[in-house]
Scaffold this motif. Structure first.
Motif, PDB file in Angstrom:
ATOM      1  N   HIS A  36       0.892  -1.093   0.111  1.00 60.09           N
ATOM      2  CA  HIS A  36       0.035  -0.040  -0.128  1.00 60.09           C
ATOM      3  C   HIS A  36       0.887   1.265   0.094  1.00 60.09           C
ATOM      4  O   HIS A  36       2.091   1.126  -0.075  1.00 60.09           O
ATOM      5  CB  HIS A  36      -0.898  -0.023   1.286  1.00 60.09           C
ATOM      6  CG  HIS A  36      -0.199   0.152   2.677  1.00 60.09           C
ATOM      7  ND1 HIS A  36      -1.088  -0.029   3.763  1.00 60.09           N
ATOM      8  CD2 HIS A  36       0.907   0.432   2.958  1.00 60.09           C
ATOM      9  CE1 HIS A  36      -0.301   0.033   4.726  1.00 60.09           C
ATOM     10  NE2 HIS A  36       0.963   0.455   4.356  1.00 60.09           N
ATOM     11  N   HIS A  72       0.739   5.487   1.145  1.00 58.09           N
ATOM     12  CA  HIS A  72       0.127   6.629   2.037  1.00 58.09           C
ATOM     13  C   HIS A  72       0.919   7.773   1.910  1.00 58.09           C
ATOM     14  O   HIS A  72       2.163   7.676   1.940  1.00 58.09           O
ATOM     15  CB  HIS A  72      -0.494   6.027   3.494  1.00 58.09           C
ATOM     16  CG  HIS A  72       0.649   5.108   4.004  1.00 58.09           C
ATOM     17  ND1 HIS A  72       1.800   5.807   4.663  1.00 58.09           N
ATOM     18  CD2 HIS A  72       0.402   3.822   4.487  1.00 58.09           C
ATOM     19  CE1 HIS A  72       2.099   4.865   5.291  1.00 58.09           C
ATOM     20  NE2 HIS A  72       1.631   3.694   5.061  1.00 58.09           N
ATOM     21  N   SER A  73       0.159   8.937   2.486  1.00 61.80           N
ATOM     22  CA  SER A  73       1.004  10.230   2.511  1.00 61.80           C
ATOM     23  C   SER A  73       1.484  10.310   3.876  1.00 61.80           C
ATOM     24  O   SER A  73       2.517  11.251   4.015  1.00 61.80           O
ATOM     25  CB  SER A  73       0.202  11.423   2.299  1.00 61.80           C
ATOM     26  OG  SER A  73      -1.176  11.319   2.956  1.00 61.80           O
ATOM     27  N   SER A 102       6.739   9.281   2.285  1.00 55.23           N
ATOM     28  CA  SER A 102       5.406   9.762   1.832  1.00 55.23           C
ATOM     29  C   SER A 102       4.840   9.107   0.290  1.00 55.23           C
ATOM     30  O   SER A 102       5.850   9.742  -0.516  1.00 55.23           O
ATOM     31  CB  SER A 102       5.164  11.182   2.065  1.00 55.23           C
ATOM     32  OG  SER A 102       3.874  11.595   1.333  1.00 55.23           O
ATOM     33  N   TRP A 103       3.989   8.707   0.183  1.00 49.63           N
ATOM     34  CA  TRP A 103       3.428   8.218  -1.161  1.00 49.63           C
ATOM     35  C   TRP A 103       4.025   7.062  -1.936  1.00 49.63           C
ATOM     36  O   TRP A 103       4.168   6.846  -3.170  1.00 49.63           O
ATOM     37  CB  TRP A 103       3.152   9.353  -1.929  1.00 49.63           C
ATOM     38  CG  TRP A 103       1.967   9.039  -2.826  1.00 49.63           C
ATOM     39  CD1 TRP A 103       1.943   9.095  -4.007  1.00 49.63           C
ATOM     40  CD2 TRP A 103       0.590   8.721  -2.573  1.00 49.63           C
ATOM     41  NE1 TRP A 103       0.662   8.667  -4.501  1.00 49.63           N
ATOM     42  CE2 TRP A 103      -0.104   8.463  -3.666  1.00 49.63           C
ATOM     43  CE3 TRP A 103       0.010   8.582  -1.301  1.00 49.63           C
ATOM     44  CZ2 TRP A 103      -1.565   8.309  -3.617  1.00 49.63           C
ATOM     45  CZ3 TRP A 103      -1.343   8.159  -1.244  1.00 49.63           C
ATOM     46  CH2 TRP A 103      -2.300   8.104  -2.256  1.00 49.63           C
ATOM     47  N   GLY A 147      -4.156  13.165   5.093  1.00 50.65           N
ATOM     48  CA  GLY A 147      -3.868  11.721   4.693  1.00 50.65           C
ATOM     49  C   GLY A 147      -4.600  11.348   3.501  1.00 50.65           C
ATOM     50  O   GLY A 147      -5.764  11.462   3.296  1.00 50.65           O
ATOM     51  N   ALA A 186      -4.518   7.538   0.964  1.00 45.06           N
ATOM     52  CA  ALA A 186      -4.024   5.873   1.085  1.00 45.06           C
ATOM     53  C   ALA A 186      -4.461   5.159   0.012  1.00 45.06           C
ATOM     54  O   ALA A 186      -5.623   5.432  -0.547  1.00 45.06           O
ATOM     55  CB  ALA A 186      -4.203   5.458   2.502  1.00 45.06           C
ATOM     56  N   GLU A 187      -3.813   4.141  -0.484  1.00 48.13           N
ATOM     57  CA  GLU A 187      -4.289   3.274  -1.339  1.00 48.13           C
ATOM     58  C   GLU A 187      -3.854   2.130  -1.434  1.00 48.13           C
ATOM     59  O   GLU A 187      -2.410   1.847  -0.842  1.00 48.13           O
ATOM     60  CB  GLU A 187      -4.298   3.785  -2.886  1.00 48.13           C
ATOM     61  CG  GLU A 187      -2.913   4.345  -3.418  1.00 48.13           C
ATOM     62  CD  GLU A 187      -3.189   5.006  -4.690  1.00 48.13           C
ATOM     63  OE1 GLU A 187      -4.094   5.686  -5.068  1.00 48.13           O
ATOM     64  OE2 GLU A 187      -2.338   4.695  -5.495  1.00 48.13           O
TER      65      GLU A 187
END
Ligand code: GTQ
Length: 356
Positions: free
Chosen positions: A116, A118-119, A153-154, A184, A186-187
């Motif tokens: 996954h 996320h920031s 991040s990301w 925030g 996320a994926e």
């Protein structure tokens, strides 16, 4: 008699004012208004008054419960099987300090913690067991004890355990900061494990030897492309500088950097490694960045707020903002630590005080 009558007259005048004010506060509250003067001292304190308290988690006390989590839920089902270290004065907040989160993550042999991104930025400090890996944007790195690994991040990341023992590491994330900013995202990845885009060791070779690709361009706030700082190298650096005299407040302390810019590895979290010689007693020190410490080797104690916290390998302790810290080492000791210092520095807020 005269005096006490005057006093009671004053008292009742005061009571009347209090009542008027209370009635006023009540009335303006209907319009979502509240008087500043009742809270000004707390809003603009003379010096930081952290709601966080100092605390220590002895690894020996919590290891079995981390392992128990491994019998209750799989890494895949949990997505991340982590026991959060919550500041005792901020329960329910998923925070170890106002700005940072910490947790102990467990991955069992054969398991995968699915990909996954996320920031939130994350760091890992490997504590216990061998054979796990973390993959960051298409490159795996084997996790060895003491290694400091980042997932900026990301960036896509997944974890796996190809070995035969449970592996535990400390996670440090800026979750409370992103919650504060409501920033925030996320994926989930399309597959549980990322396809390898580059061989293991590629990033370290390319960016981690005081050399960078000739056309690399990085802004000051860009995270480093070096995503693993092997403990073997950190230790070599610390032992190299430990041949000279120790600093009275820090012992021998180094700051992890993005080698391409000199800035912190990630813009929101700073990380540090320090060696305290056997018998070292530091002079007291305080700073505005609440800091999470991990003992990697040796043993000693941290005196914070007049209390002594004895630590040994894998113990974790937190020193809140502006709390005086005095470190003692009973044996040669190596500490890892992380904090929100780069954020405070970027905003011109960071302060420290070296006491005698
Ligand atoms: O490994 O991606 O402790 O997303 C908390 C949130 C770890 C991770 C945590 C996360 C992760």
């Amino acid at each position: 008699m005269q005096g006490s009558q005057t006093l009671s007259a004053q008292d009742s005048a005061k009571d009347a004012v209090k009542e008027q004010r209370a009635e006023f506060y009540c009335r303006i509250s209907g319009n979502h208004l509240t008087p500043l003067w009742e809270v000004l001292g707390a809003l603009v304190p003379k010096s930081p008054k952290s709601p966080a308290v100092p605390a220590l988690w002895r690894y020996a006390d919590v290891r079995e419960q981390v392992m128990e989590a491994g019998r209750l839920i799989t890494a895949e089902e949990a997505e991340r099987r982590v026991l959060i270290l919550e500041n005792p004065a901020m329960r329910g907040n998923s925070s170890i300090t106002q700005s940072l989160y910490a947790g102990l993550q467990l991955i069992l042999p054969g398991e995968v913690a699915p990909a996954h991104r996320h920031s939130q930025s994350a760091l890992r400090l490997v504590l216990d067991g061998e054979g796990a890996y973390t993959a960051v944007d298409g490159e795996r790195t084997t996790m060895r004890r003491g290694d400091f690994i980042i997932t900026p991040s990301w960036t896509w990341h997944d974890h796996g355990n190809l070995g035969s023992e449970p592996v535990v590491w400390l996670d440090g994330l800026d979750i409370p900061t992103l919650r504060f900013f409501d920033a925030g995202f996320a994926e989930h990845g399309s597959a549980a494990s990322q396809q390898a885009a580059r061989p293991e060791g590629d990033a370290l070779a390319r960016y981690g030897h005081n050399l960078v690709p000739v056309d690399l361009k990085q802004a000051p706030s860009d995270p480093t492309k070096v995503f693993v700082y092997p403990f073997a190298e950190t230790k070599e650096a610390l032992e190299g500088i430990a041949r000279t005299e120790a600093d009275a407040h820090f012992g021998h302390k180094l700051r992890y950097v993005n080698p391409a810019t000199g800035a912190s590895p990630m813009p929101t979290i700073g990380a540090f490694a320090q060696l305290l010689p056997e018998g070292f007693v530091s002079k007291p020190y305080r700073s505005t960045d609440s800091t999470v410490y991990v003992c990697l080797e040796g043993k000693g104690s941290a005196q914070v707020g007049g209390e002594d916290y004895a630590f040994g390998p894998n113990d974790i302790f937190v020193v809140p903002s502006w709390h005086e810290l005095r470190l003692r080492a009973e044996a040669k000791t190596i500490l890892f630590s992380f904090s929100d210092r780069p954020m405070q520095q970027a905003l011109g807020l960071w302060r420290e005080e070296k006491m005698q």
